[in-house]
Design a protein around this motif. Structure first.
Motif, PDB file in Angstrom:
ATOM      1  N   HIS A   1      38.236 102.862  70.218  1.00 55.52           N
ATOM      2  CA  HIS A   1      36.996 102.162  69.884  1.00 55.52           C
ATOM      3  C   HIS A   1      36.342 101.501  71.092  1.00 55.52           C
ATOM      4  N   GLU A   2      37.097 101.296  72.172  1.00 56.30           N
ATOM      5  CA  GLU A   2      36.515 100.683  73.359  1.00 56.30           C
ATOM      6  C   GLU A   2      35.790 101.687  74.245  1.00 56.30           C
TER       7      GLU A   2
ATOM      8  N   CYS B   1      34.587  85.784  61.282  1.00 56.45           N
ATOM      9  CA  CYS B   1      34.166  85.366  62.625  1.00 56.45           C
ATOM     10  C   CYS B   1      33.519  86.522  63.373  1.00 56.45           C
ATOM     11  N   PHE B   2      34.072  87.724  63.228  1.00 57.35           N
ATOM     12  CA  PHE B   2      33.459  88.890  63.853  1.00 57.35           C
ATOM     13  C   PHE B   2      32.084  89.155  63.250  1.00 57.35           C
ATOM     14  N   TYR B   3      31.955  88.956  61.943  1.00 58.26           N
ATOM     15  CA  TYR B   3      30.649  89.126  61.293  1.00 58.26           C
ATOM     16  C   TYR B   3      29.640  88.127  61.838  1.00 58.26           C
TER      17      TYR B   3
ATOM     18  N   ASP C   1      31.351  91.772  75.227  1.00 66.28           N
ATOM     19  CA  ASP C   1      32.410  92.706  75.618  1.00 66.28           C
ATOM     20  C   ASP C   1      33.659  91.955  76.079  1.00 66.28           C
ATOM     21  N   PHE C   2      33.463  90.831  76.779  1.00 64.88           N
ATOM     22  CA  PHE C   2      34.606  90.036  77.247  1.00 64.88           C
ATOM     23  C   PHE C   2      35.411  89.510  76.061  1.00 64.88           C
ATOM     24  N   LEU C   3      34.718  88.978  75.054  1.00 62.64           N
ATOM     25  CA  LEU C   3      35.418  88.446  73.881  1.00 62.64           C
ATOM     26  C   LEU C   3      36.150  89.545  73.130  1.00 62.64           C
ATOM     27  N   CYS C   4      35.499  90.689  72.969  1.00 55.58           N
ATOM     28  CA  CYS C   4      36.137  91.809  72.267  1.00 55.58           C
ATOM     29  C   CYS C   4      37.359  92.302  73.031  1.00 55.58           C
ATOM     30  N   ASN C   5      37.234  92.414  74.359  1.00 55.22           N
ATOM     31  CA  ASN C   5      38.365  92.848  75.175  1.00 55.22           C
ATOM     32  C   ASN C   5      39.495  91.831  75.155  1.00 55.22           C
ATOM     33  N   PHE C   6      39.154  90.553  75.080  1.00 53.80           N
ATOM     34  CA  PHE C   6      40.181  89.505  75.014  1.00 53.80           C
ATOM     35  C   PHE C   6      41.019  89.654  73.745  1.00 53.80           C
TER      36      PHE C   6
END
Length: 228
Positions: free
Chosen positions: A119-120, A9-11, A87-92
């Motif tokens: 990494h953030e 999913c990240f890919y 960024d919102f999805l990654c932070n979530f």
């Protein structure tokens, strides 16, 4: 299986985002060229063939200077919103990983928080620099960063609320592991291998020193969890 699906999913998200960004960037450049070609032959009261004229970038900036949506240039609005949404999805996901980690054990939560911070920090600085380079107003950049940061708190509270269910804890641990493995092997290590320096052996030693320091720190956190 959940770990593998998370990495996939990240890919998908990263490749689709890069294609959308590239397509929108190409479209913006093409539109700017059309705008430049449609300008009259005289610029600033002088003939373009005999007198000085503005450069293409200057013409584009003058044309699009006042065309903004909430402080974002109209031609870059979709790209800026896409960056903020990513960024919102990654932070979530990071927030959920931290919440599940602390509900599992103190060492897991602390190690997850350290990994998220490592990494953030460069990712958020890169997003800030990219938005600034896109001529987005500083206030709009701060609002977009605040919006993306709220994703971490949402993920943290949701994971903490649902962590009482054993099955949820197992799935979320797998999702967090898949996210961190993808970031490490698909983003961090390729960047390390592609890095160039006039002193390659010094860079090689510095990279290994950073990796070993991280491994030792996580090991110390795991061994002395009860004393923290």
């Amino acid at each position: 299986m959940v770990l593998v699906i998370t990495m996939y999913c990240f890919y998908l998200f990263e490749t689709l985002f890069s294609k959308i960004f590239h397509h929108h960037h190409s479209h913006s450049v093409h539109s700017a060229e059309e705008t430049t070609n449609n300008l009259p032959a005289t610029v600033g009261g002088k003939d373009a063939e005999n007198g000085p004229s503005f450069k293409t970038s200057s013409q584009t900036e003058l044309t699009n200077e006042d065309s903004r949506i909430l402080g974002i240039p109209k031609s870059k609005f979709v790209t800026a919103i896409s960056i903020s949404a990513g960024d919102f999805l990654c932070n979530f996901v990071d927030g959920m990983a931290i919440g599940v980690g602390f509900q599992s054990s103190g060492s897991s939560g602390l190690s997850s928080a350290i990994a998220v911070f490592c990494h953030e920090l460069p990712q958020e600085l890169a997003s800030f620099a990219l938005l600034l380079d896109m001529k987005v107003h500083l206030v709009a950049i701060l609002v977009l960063n605040l919006f993306s940061a709220l994703g971490a708190f949402m993920g943290l509270y949701i994971a903490s609320a649902l962590s009482e269910y054993d099955q949820f804890m197992g799935y979320m641990t797998a999702i967090a592991a898949g996210a961190f493995l993808y970031i490490a092997f698909m983003d961090m290590y390729p960047e390390m291998l592609a890095a160039q320096s006039k002193q390659p052996w010094i860079m090689y030693l510095v990279q290994n020193l950073g990796l070993i320091t991280g491994f030792v720190f996580l090991l110390l956190v795991a061994l002395y969890e009860e004393d923290i």
